[in-house]
Motif scaffolding. Sequence first.
Motif, PDB file in Angstrom:
ATOM      1  N   HIS A 186      19.355  -5.618   8.419  1.00 37.41           N
ATOM      2  CA  HIS A 186      20.680  -6.235   8.654  1.00 37.41           C
ATOM      3  C   HIS A 186      20.445  -7.741   8.790  1.00 37.41           C
ATOM      4  CE1 HIS A 186      24.748  -6.791   9.897  1.00 37.41           C
ATOM      5  NE2 HIS A 186      24.543  -6.825  11.199  1.00 37.41           N
ATOM      6  N   ALA A 187      20.203  -8.361   7.633  1.00 35.98           N
ATOM      7  CA  ALA A 187      19.738  -9.757   7.635  1.00 35.98           C
ATOM      8  C   ALA A 187      20.187 -10.438   6.351  1.00 35.98           C
ATOM      9  CB  ALA A 187      18.215  -9.809   7.740  1.00 35.98           C
ATOM     10  N   ARG A 188      20.387 -11.776   6.454  1.00 37.06           N
ATOM     11  CA  ARG A 188      20.769 -12.545   5.267  1.00 37.06           C
ATOM     12  C   ARG A 188      19.551 -12.945   4.443  1.00 37.06           C
ATOM     13  NH1 ARG A 188      24.211 -14.088   9.428  1.00 37.06           N
ATOM     14  NH2 ARG A 188      26.414 -13.657   8.977  1.00 37.06           N
ATOM     15  N   CYS A 189      18.432 -13.101   5.088  1.00 34.42           N
ATOM     16  CA  CYS A 189      17.207 -13.517   4.394  1.00 34.42           C
ATOM     17  C   CYS A 189      16.037 -12.755   5.014  1.00 34.42           C
ATOM     18  CB  CYS A 189      16.989 -15.029   4.535  1.00 34.42           C
ATOM     19  SG  CYS A 189      15.459 -15.620   3.800  1.00 34.42           S
ATOM     20  N   ILE A 190      15.310 -12.033   4.166  1.00 39.02           N
ATOM     21  CA  ILE A 190      14.153 -11.255   4.638  1.00 39.02           C
ATOM     22  C   ILE A 190      12.906 -11.790   3.956  1.00 39.02           C
ATOM     23  CG2 ILE A 190      13.077  -8.970   4.778  1.00 39.02           C
ATOM     24  CD1 ILE A 190      15.927  -7.788   4.560  1.00 39.02           C
ATOM     25  N   ILE A 191      11.934 -12.188   4.769  1.00 40.14           N
ATOM     26  CA  ILE A 191      10.686 -12.758   4.263  1.00 40.14           C
ATOM     27  C   ILE A 191       9.522 -11.874   4.714  1.00 40.14           C
ATOM     28  CG2 ILE A 191       9.089 -14.716   4.469  1.00 40.14           C
ATOM     29  CD1 ILE A 191      11.651 -16.453   4.979  1.00 40.14           C
ATOM     30  N   LEU A 192       8.655 -11.557   3.765  1.00 38.57           N
ATOM     31  CA  LEU A 192       7.410 -10.847   4.075  1.00 38.57           C
ATOM     32  C   LEU A 192       6.269 -11.791   3.744  1.00 38.57           C
ATOM     33  CD1 LEU A 192       5.895  -8.181   4.815  1.00 38.57           C
ATOM     34  CD2 LEU A 192       5.998  -7.599   2.371  1.00 38.57           C
ATOM     35  N   ALA A 193       5.473 -12.153   4.727  1.00 39.23           N
ATOM     36  CA  ALA A 193       4.418 -13.163   4.545  1.00 39.23           C
ATOM     37  C   ALA A 193       3.057 -12.511   4.788  1.00 39.23           C
ATOM     38  CB  ALA A 193       4.614 -14.321   5.518  1.00 39.23           C
ATOM     39  N   LEU A 194       2.188 -12.618   3.776  1.00 39.12           N
ATOM     40  CA  LEU A 194       0.863 -12.008   3.890  1.00 39.12           C
ATOM     41  C   LEU A 194      -0.136 -12.807   3.079  1.00 39.12           C
ATOM     42  CD1 LEU A 194       0.629  -9.011   1.490  1.00 39.12           C
ATOM     43  CD2 LEU A 194       2.834 -10.061   1.908  1.00 39.12           C
ATOM     44  N   THR A 195      -1.385 -12.686   3.468  1.00 38.21           N
ATOM     45  CA  THR A 195      -2.444 -13.413   2.765  1.00 38.21           C
ATOM     46  C   THR A 195      -3.594 -12.465   2.437  1.00 38.21           C
ATOM     47  OG1 THR A 195      -3.548 -14.006   4.832  1.00 38.21           O
ATOM     48  CG2 THR A 195      -1.928 -15.583   3.975  1.00 38.21           C
ATOM     49  N   GLY A 196      -4.376 -12.828   1.446  1.00 38.67           N
ATOM     50  CA  GLY A 196      -5.594 -12.114   1.123  1.00 38.67           C
ATOM     51  C   GLY A 196      -5.409 -11.035   0.071  1.00 38.67           C
ATOM     52  N   HIS A 197      -6.540 -10.733  -0.580  1.00 37.64           N
ATOM     53  CA  HIS A 197      -6.507  -9.772  -1.688  1.00 37.64           C
ATOM     54  C   HIS A 197      -6.387  -8.336  -1.199  1.00 37.64           C
ATOM     55  CE1 HIS A 197      -7.113 -12.818  -4.748  1.00 37.64           C
ATOM     56  NE2 HIS A 197      -8.016 -13.375  -3.957  1.00 37.64           N
ATOM     57  N   ALA A 198      -6.937  -8.043  -0.029  1.00 36.72           N
ATOM     58  CA  ALA A 198      -6.840  -6.669   0.494  1.00 36.72           C
ATOM     59  C   ALA A 198      -5.376  -6.319   0.754  1.00 36.72           C
ATOM     60  CB  ALA A 198      -7.661  -6.543   1.778  1.00 36.72           C
ATOM     61  N   LYS A 199      -4.663  -7.238   1.379  1.00 32.12           N
ATOM     62  CA  LYS A 199      -3.242  -6.960   1.641  1.00 32.12           C
ATOM     63  C   LYS A 199      -2.445  -6.976   0.335  1.00 32.12           C
ATOM     64  CE  LYS A 199      -2.795  -8.438   6.421  1.00 32.12           C
ATOM     65  NZ  LYS A 199      -1.996  -9.284   7.339  1.00 32.12           N
ATOM     66  N   ARG A 200      -2.869  -7.790  -0.619  1.00 34.18           N
ATOM     67  CA  ARG A 200      -2.185  -7.799  -1.915  1.00 34.18           C
ATOM     68  C   ARG A 200      -2.235  -6.416  -2.537  1.00 34.18           C
ATOM     69  NH1 ARG A 200       1.286 -11.099  -4.955  1.00 34.18           N
ATOM     70  NH2 ARG A 200       1.705  -9.714  -6.721  1.00 34.18           N
ATOM     71  N   ALA A 201      -3.394  -5.786  -2.437  1.00 33.16           N
ATOM     72  CA  ALA A 201      -3.548  -4.435  -3.011  1.00 33.16           C
ATOM     73  C   ALA A 201      -2.636  -3.438  -2.297  1.00 33.16           C
ATOM     74  CB  ALA A 201      -4.998  -4.003  -2.904  1.00 33.16           C
ATOM     75  N   VAL A 202      -2.511  -3.576  -0.979  1.00 32.95           N
ATOM     76  CA  VAL A 202      -1.628  -2.677  -0.225  1.00 32.95           C
ATOM     77  C   VAL A 202      -0.175  -2.936  -0.599  1.00 32.95           C
ATOM     78  CG1 VAL A 202      -0.833  -2.041   2.094  1.00 32.95           C
ATOM     79  CG2 VAL A 202      -3.265  -2.471   1.683  1.00 32.95           C
ATOM     80  N   LEU A 203       0.167  -4.207  -0.783  1.00 29.57           N
ATOM     81  CA  LEU A 203       1.532  -4.556  -1.220  1.00 29.57           C
ATOM     82  C   LEU A 203       1.844  -3.897  -2.550  1.00 29.57           C
ATOM     83  CD1 LEU A 203       4.147  -6.361  -1.026  1.00 29.57           C
ATOM     84  CD2 LEU A 203       2.841  -8.090  -2.300  1.00 29.57           C
TER      85      LEU A 203
END
Length: 234
Positions: A186-203
């Motif tokens: 329930h939001a006007r703007c939703i941001i997901l912030a992550l770094t690194g290749h391991a998290k990229r793979a999970v994303l």
Amino acid sequence: MAWVEHRHADAAALADALAATLHRQCERALVERGKALLALAGGRTPFPAYRALAASDLDWSRVTAMPTDERCVPHDHAACNLRGLREAMAGARGLTLQALTTRDGNPDASQAAARAMLAHHPDAFDVVVLGMGEDGHTASLFPGAPQLDAALDPARADGAVRVDPDPLPPEAPFARISLTASRLLHARCIILALTGHAKRAVLEQALADADPRRHPVAAILHAPSATVHVHWSP
Ligand SMILES: O=C(O)[C@H](O)[C@@H](O)[C@H](O)[C@H](O)COP(=O)(O)O
């Protein structure tokens, strides 16, 4: 489901971009609605952006922020997200920070207190900032937690739920209070912030597999009504 990818050269560039987005969204809220309501993730990734935002020239007296989730610890505990937010945003004179927990961190009293607080803040968040763990959790929506199905239930209106991660993360072995998926969405703007290749793979896995029981972040990424701005850097 819609997501917009924002790639950055490194974590510092991501933090700069995140701070600029937060400032822009807050300014727009203050102009259009006279107030701004933020839900901000804990963890390490977004904190440089919070510090940069706090140094900016907003009318903080009209801004309210809360953690997206909280550890059930006393407010003076080092693991308390509210404490970390208060320190990071110390420059934001007049900012109102809302707690998701009681001062002593009692889990059940905190769940009731969070729900009561959210009842006084029914408006859509102007910005929600989320992080993600390598297990695909976001906020404190942890895979395998007994309360996960309840926290993901789109019909829930209470906004917050006690979550008992199973197993407890060794770096923060506490029960949590988390905003529910529906309240985060329930939001006007939703941001997901992550770094690194391991998290990229999970994303990438969460983008390919909409089942939020495997990767709870999928409940946000695949929400039919949401556009998620994914900020990533190596
Ligand atoms: O309470 C918290 O810690 C956060 O809400 C949690 O969901 C965090 O966003 C992720 O664990 C990523 O944390 P990092 O940014 O430190 O990787």
